[in-house]
Design a protein around this motif. Structure first.
Motif, mmCIF file in Angstrom:
data_model
loop_
_atom_site.group_PDB
_atom_site.id
_atom_site.type_symbol
_atom_site.label_atom_id
_atom_site.label_comp_id
_atom_site.label_asym_id
_atom_site.label_seq_id
_atom_site.Cartn_x
_atom_site.Cartn_y
_atom_site.Cartn_z
ATOM 1 N N ALA A 14 152.506 92.093 24.916
ATOM 2 C CA ALA A 14 153.470 92.307 23.841
ATOM 3 C C ALA A 14 152.791 92.902 22.607
ATOM 4 O O ALA A 14 153.348 93.786 21.946
ATOM 5 N N ILE A 15 151.594 92.455 22.307
ATOM 6 C CA ILE A 15 150.835 92.993 21.175
ATOM 7 C C ILE A 15 150.500 94.467 21.426
ATOM 8 O O ILE A 15 150.665 95.312 20.540
ATOM 9 N N LEU A 16 150.055 94.791 22.635
ATOM 10 C CA LEU A 16 149.741 96.181 22.964
ATOM 11 C C LEU A 16 150.987 97.060 22.952
ATOM 12 O O LEU A 16 150.940 98.213 22.514
ATOM 13 N N ALA A 17 152.120 96.523 23.411
ATOM 14 C CA ALA A 17 153.369 97.284 23.388
ATOM 15 C C ALA A 17 153.796 97.576 21.955
ATOM 16 O O ALA A 17 154.257 98.687 21.646
ATOM 17 N N VAL A 48 151.124 92.113 14.046
ATOM 18 C CA VAL A 48 150.374 91.088 13.314
ATOM 19 C C VAL A 48 151.002 89.716 13.532
ATOM 20 O O VAL A 48 150.298 88.727 13.780
ATOM 21 N N GLY A 49 152.316 89.657 13.485
ATOM 22 C CA GLY A 49 153.004 88.385 13.717
ATOM 23 C C GLY A 49 152.760 87.844 15.114
ATOM 24 O O GLY A 49 152.533 86.646 15.302
ATOM 25 N N LEU A 53 150.867 84.401 16.106
ATOM 26 C CA LEU A 53 151.549 83.443 16.977
ATOM 27 C C LEU A 53 150.710 83.115 18.206
ATOM 28 O O LEU A 53 150.595 81.950 18.593
ATOM 29 N N LEU A 54 150.097 84.124 18.811
ATOM 30 C CA LEU A 54 149.240 83.888 19.978
ATOM 31 C C LEU A 54 148.043 83.024 19.603
ATOM 32 O O LEU A 54 147.677 82.097 20.336
ATOM 33 N N PHE A 55 147.425 83.297 18.450
ATOM 34 C CA PHE A 55 146.283 82.492 18.004
ATOM 35 C C PHE A 55 146.694 81.041 17.774
ATOM 36 O O PHE A 55 146.001 80.111 18.219
ATOM 37 N N VAL A 56 147.817 80.823 17.113
ATOM 38 C CA VAL A 56 148.281 79.457 16.836
ATOM 39 C C VAL A 56 148.621 78.737 18.145
ATOM 40 O O VAL A 56 148.284 77.561 18.317
ATOM 41 N N CYS A 57 149.259 79.441 19.078
ATOM 42 C CA CYS A 57 149.579 78.821 20.363
ATOM 43 C C CYS A 57 148.325 78.453 21.142
ATOM 44 O O CYS A 57 148.267 77.383 21.760
#
Length: 75
Positions: A14-17, A48-49, A53-57
């Motif tokens: 999703a980040i790459l997309a 960025v969001g 979110l991925l880092f927090v998860c």
């Protein structure tokens, strides 16, 4: 455990997309540069969001014991 790997992989995709979408809007030619710039900025803000979110998860999964660090020992 396999679910966490799939979730992380989907997060990275999703980040790459989102990054690819921002590139598309940046390279696109047209008359309406302001709208193009707004869409590119929105795509980058989404990236960025999603990264946060991925880092927090991942941090939460580590705290709850779903994932374990496998780094190099300190010795």
């Amino acid at each position: 455990m396999a679910f966490m790997k799939i979730l992380v992989a989907l997060g990275f995709l999703a980040i790459l997309a989102s990054l690819g979408s921002a590139l598309f809007f940046m390279m696109r030619t047209g008359k309406d540069d302001q709208k193009r710039g707004q869409r590119m900025a929105w795509a980058l803000a989404l990236r960025v969001g999603l990264s946060i979110l991925l880092f927090v998860c991942m941090l939460l999964a580590w705290k709850l014991g779903y994932i374990q660090p496998t780094g190099v020992p300190l010795e």
